[in-house]
Design an enzyme around this catalytic site. Structure first.
Site, PDB file in Angstrom:
ATOM      1  N   CYS A 223       0.776  -1.262  -0.203  1.00 36.41           N
ATOM      2  CA  CYS A 223      -0.189  -0.049  -0.070  1.00 36.41           C
ATOM      3  C   CYS A 223       1.033   1.221  -0.081  1.00 36.41           C
ATOM      4  CB  CYS A 223      -1.019   0.088   1.116  1.00 36.41           C
ATOM      5  SG  CYS A 223      -1.803  -1.580   1.059  1.00 36.41           S
TER       6      CYS A 223
ATOM      7  N   TYR B 288      21.692  -6.248  -3.445  1.00 38.98           N
ATOM      8  CA  TYR B 288      20.917  -5.554  -3.045  1.00 38.98           C
ATOM      9  C   TYR B 288      19.572  -5.878  -3.225  1.00 38.98           C
ATOM     10  CZ  TYR B 288      25.339  -3.251  -2.533  1.00 38.98           C
ATOM     11  OH  TYR B 288      26.777  -3.299  -2.192  1.00 38.98           O
TER      12      TYR B 288
HETATM   13  C1  LIG Z   1      32.968  -0.251   2.481  1.00 32.12           C
HETATM   14  C2  LIG Z   1      32.089  -1.004   1.289  1.00 32.12           C
HETATM   15  N1  LIG Z   1      32.787  -1.918   0.328  1.00 32.12           N
HETATM   16  C3  LIG Z   1      32.304  -2.538  -0.545  1.00 32.12           C
HETATM   17  C4  LIG Z   1      31.159  -1.941  -1.057  1.00 32.12           C
HETATM   18  C5  LIG Z   1      30.406  -2.825  -2.189  1.00 32.12           C
HETATM   19  O1  LIG Z   1      29.956  -1.992  -3.280  1.00 32.12           O
HETATM   20  P1  LIG Z   1      29.479  -2.423  -4.327  1.00 32.12           P
HETATM   21  O2  LIG Z   1      28.219  -3.398  -4.069  1.00 32.12           O
HETATM   22  O3  LIG Z   1      28.801  -1.280  -5.357  1.00 32.12           O
HETATM   23  O4  LIG Z   1      30.557  -3.146  -5.355  1.00 32.12           O
HETATM   24  C6  LIG Z   1      30.175  -1.063  -0.094  1.00 32.12           C
HETATM   25  C7  LIG Z   1      29.010  -0.842  -0.677  1.00 32.12           C
HETATM   26  O5  LIG Z   1      28.439   0.214  -0.710  1.00 32.12           O
HETATM   27  C8  LIG Z   1      30.810  -0.717   1.199  1.00 32.12           C
HETATM   28  O6  LIG Z   1      29.999   0.133   1.646  1.00 32.12           O
END
Ligand SMILES: Cc1ncc(COP(=O)(O)O)c(C=O)c1O
Length: 418
Positions: free
Chosen positions: A343, A371
């Site tokens: 919603c 993610y």
């Molecule tokens: C400290 C750190 N390392 C690595 C990553 C991995 O980033 P990505 O998934 O864009 O490679 C992140 C994500 O933001 C992060 O905060």
């Protein structure tokens, strides 16, 4: 790069038709490809070749135990940001000596478990955190290996919520204060300085922000050497982008090339922390059309996956390709907003997509490996999806679908007096 293809009008990943999985396991359903994940990890590892390096997969992108176990088996290191992620990596068989622990808010309990596990290094993000690490290490009678995470004030040219290397961001120690901070670290009896770290953001699609931060590290490292600080590790963070629609992110080989050409220190271990670029395009969220709703202004395909399953479109206005699992030549295409049952008007998976749909059709939301599940929630009291790993002609359940009784199990309803 995409790891799916149509074969006789049915969308396949490897040898498996996704529709068969949807029929067998139900929807919403996350599906991952083991060969794709392993290929992406190897692309990073091979790109750095003979250079002393360690690829530390960023667990936050997708923390399923089976995926972590596949990567651990390849020899991967891991970048973690919580005690929970530490537990996952250790359970999956990850080598503690290849774990780096990032994050601005590590608790005493998290620092304690990291030191007890004997991890490679804590990437420390502030002076108060440094003092806390020293105190905890002293209590355990050990020296804590640390790198200071430097904030280089570099624009990663990405969505503001995933830019981390700007002065206004909460991350790291300002580069102007770095030498002072290292001097303070030198004075702490239970701290062992092992490295320097610099992660500037996520979904980075050009190399120039990496070059800028490497150049900054080139100015800091000799200053630290003058203080007698020799660094074992130079951690350049993660963040390499992927192709969701028409982005053209650099390949791992290009990242390795700019490291080779720009980083003046050629002996320290270069750590890279990729998350999205390893699992992002190796995952799909499968969903089923519940209703096709045609209004004066719009057509809606109301599906059974929602923002609680895949938050990225609602949170970042991100774009994911949406593909029917079966193509129909005899159905007219229309422009649909593909939306979930939650919603909120922000609950959409894609807007204005040209699709030929029938009731009960299945759709795949592509590029959902990173993610996706790891950011999913129980919002609207919706159980979280099941997860499947495809490996050759096998598809295995690697997380069962949550059931309603699990959602309610931690609650302790009180007696309500009238
Ligand atoms: C400290 C750190 N390392 C690595 C990553 C991995 O980033 P990505 O998934 O864009 O490679 C992140 C994500 O933001 C992060 O905060």
């Amino acid at each position: 790069m995409s790891f799916h293809a149509y074969l006789h009008d049915r969308l396949h990943v490897g040898q498996i038709a996704l529709e068969d999985l949807a029929n067998r396991y139900g929807t919403p359903l996350y599906v991952y490809s083991r060969p794709a994940i392993e290929q992406q990890w190897r692309n990073f590892h091979d790109a750095f070749g003979a250079r002393n390096h360690l690829i530390c997969y960023a667990v936050k992108a997708n923390s399923n135990l089976s995926l972590l176990a596949c990567l651990a088996r390849l020899g991967s290191g891991f970048d973690i940001v919580s005690g929970g992620e530490l537990e996952r990596v250790l359970t999956a068989g990850g080598d503690p000596k290849k774990i780096v622990f990032s994050g601005v808010g590590k608790t005493e309990a998290e620092i304690t478990s990291a030191l007890k596990a004997g991890i490679r290094c804590l990437n420390c993000e502030s002076l108060p955190e440094l003092r806390r690490i020293d105190t905890v290490a002293s209590g355990l009678g050990v020296k804590a290996p640390i790198a200071l995470r430097i904030n280089p004030d570099v624009d990663a040219e990405t969505h503001p919520y995933i830019a981390t290397g700007l002065q206004q961001n909460k991350f790291g120690i300002a580069w102007e204060d770095a030498v002072d901070a290292y001097e303070q670290a030198l004075k702490l009896p239970n701290i062992e300085i092992t490295g320097i770290a610099c992660h500037i953001g996520s979904q980075i699609t050009t190399l120039s922000p990496y070059i800028d931060s490497i150049k900054l590290l080139n100015t800091l490292i000799p200053k630290l050497a003058q203080e007698g600080i020799k660094l074992r590790d130079i951690d350049l963070g993660g963040g390499l982008g992927i192709r969701y629609s028409n982005e053209e992110p650099p390949a791992p080989t290009e990242l390795a090339r700019i490291v080779r050409n720009n980083l003046t220190d050629d002996s320290a271990c270069v750590i890279i922390e990729p998350g999205r670029s390893i699992v992002g395009n190796a995952g799909w969220l499968i969903t089923k059309v519940q209703y096709l709703k045609h209004t004066k202004l719009k057509n809606f395909a109301i599906v059974d996956a929602a923002m609680n399953d895949l938050l990225r479109p609602a949170l970042y206005s991100s774009w994911h390709d949406i593909l029917p699992l079966t193509q129909h030549a005899d159905v007219t295409e229309r422009l649909y907003d593909v939306v979930g049952p939650v919603c909120e008007s922000g609950d959409f998976l894609g807007r204005e997509r040209r699709l030929a749909l029938r009731d009960n059709d299945y759709l795949a939301i592509a590029s959902a490996g990173a993610y996706g599940f790891s950011m999913s929630s129980n919002y609207n009291s919706r159980p979280r999806a099941a997860e499947i790993l495809i490996d050759g002609d096998q598809a295995r359940l690697i997380r069962k679908r949550e059931v309603l009784s699990e959602l309610l199990s931690g609650e302790m309803p009180i007696e309500i007096d009238s």
